[in-house]
Design an enzyme around this catalytic site. Sequence first.
Site, mmCIF file in Angstrom:
data_model
loop_
_atom_site.group_PDB
_atom_site.id
_atom_site.type_symbol
_atom_site.label_atom_id
_atom_site.label_comp_id
_atom_site.label_asym_id
_atom_site.label_seq_id
_atom_site.Cartn_x
_atom_site.Cartn_y
_atom_site.Cartn_z
ATOM 1 N N GLU A 173 0.836 -1.205 0.000
ATOM 2 C CA GLU A 173 0.000 0.000 0.000
ATOM 3 C C GLU A 173 0.872 1.259 0.000
ATOM 4 O O GLU A 173 1.297 1.723 1.064
ATOM 5 C CB GLU A 173 -0.921 0.029 1.232
ATOM 6 C CG GLU A 173 -2.039 -0.995 1.206
ATOM 7 C CD GLU A 173 -2.912 -0.927 2.461
ATOM 8 O OE1 GLU A 173 -2.535 -0.250 3.434
ATOM 9 O OE2 GLU A 173 -3.971 -1.592 2.454
ATOM 10 N N GLU A 260 -6.300 -7.594 -0.451
ATOM 11 C CA GLU A 260 -6.621 -7.409 0.977
ATOM 12 C C GLU A 260 -7.958 -6.699 1.103
ATOM 13 O O GLU A 260 -8.192 -5.706 0.430
ATOM 14 C CB GLU A 260 -5.513 -6.576 1.647
ATOM 15 C CG GLU A 260 -5.723 -6.332 3.130
ATOM 16 C CD GLU A 260 -4.618 -5.446 3.717
ATOM 17 O OE1 GLU A 260 -3.424 -5.673 3.433
ATOM 18 O OE2 GLU A 260 -4.969 -4.509 4.463
#
Length: 342
Positions: A173, A260
């Site tokens: 991320e 995710e």
Amino acid sequence: MLIKHFYIFSGIPVIMLFIACNNKIITNQHKQETIVEKHGLLQVKGTHIVDKNNEAVSLAGNSFFWSNPSWGGAKFYNKDIVKWLVKDWNTQIIRLPLAADTEVKDGYLYEPEVNQQAVERLVNAAINEGIYVIIDWHSHHAEQTEKQAIDFFKKMAEKYGKYPNVIYEIYNEPLKVSWDSVVKPYAERVIKGIRQIDPDNLIIIGTPNWSIDIDLVSHNPISDPNLAYTFHFYAGTNFEWKSGKMKKAIQNGTPLFVTEWGTVNSDGDGKVHTESVIRWMKLLKKYKLSHCNWSVNDKTEGASILKPGADIKGGWTDDDLTPSGKLVKKYIRHWQEIIREP
Ligand code: MG
């Protein structure tokens, strides 16, 4: 929407009874053909991930927790857990977040052996069980550790590039950084390192703003024959905004992979947002997206699938599962049936 899912879940006792009565048959089927034997090497085609027969694939499974020992999730990095998830959850894919952030003091950057060994233990287990496995450079600052990332993924490509099970996720991320001048150049150099060794396995790259700004990619995509882009969501916040970005990206032709997602708030805690989860799952089904749930852990926070003290080798009853664990198990276990329903 609610009625439809009521039918899905109301069918579970019947399905469970069938499995119980036919355990031998199911076991034999599992031995005959695993999910990887069925689908083979995954390949990006348009906005879909297709299998060896050129048919779109949608997989459901679990993300493990950070690999570093001190945060509590590493104790679940053992092959018995993978066996249990495959047997009891029908997990088709697992994700292994190698703790590679500069801020994790017992992570891969500081203690490479213990973290790499944990990840390799579960890659080997996934290959043995015939499921897919994502090797995830779990960092919010990967552009600061580009050399280490390239070296690591070259090692993984040498070891595992010949297995269709394996997927490389090269940046979890990114924060609020530029796609054009930060993330994309990093990704191109890591991809180049992998492709020198492994020309064909799927690679996934995170997108800015915690892998939410997936809509930025289509203006300046990366040239690679087998590359997808990461999209993450947590059900507790901003369904309309985030799902709008996801739809826009797909309309623009961007292939997505939900490496995710969580049932709770984006900090990993809070209550389960069941209504929002149902809406998200409908979208993932509609667009045939694959997804891994955060996370396999017993930490006292909403996103954990396990209550504190659950057996680190598996064999869990429903009493061992958190509210999130119970809901997620239903989706993962029945995902291959859910995506085939009209
Ligand atoms: Mg390969």
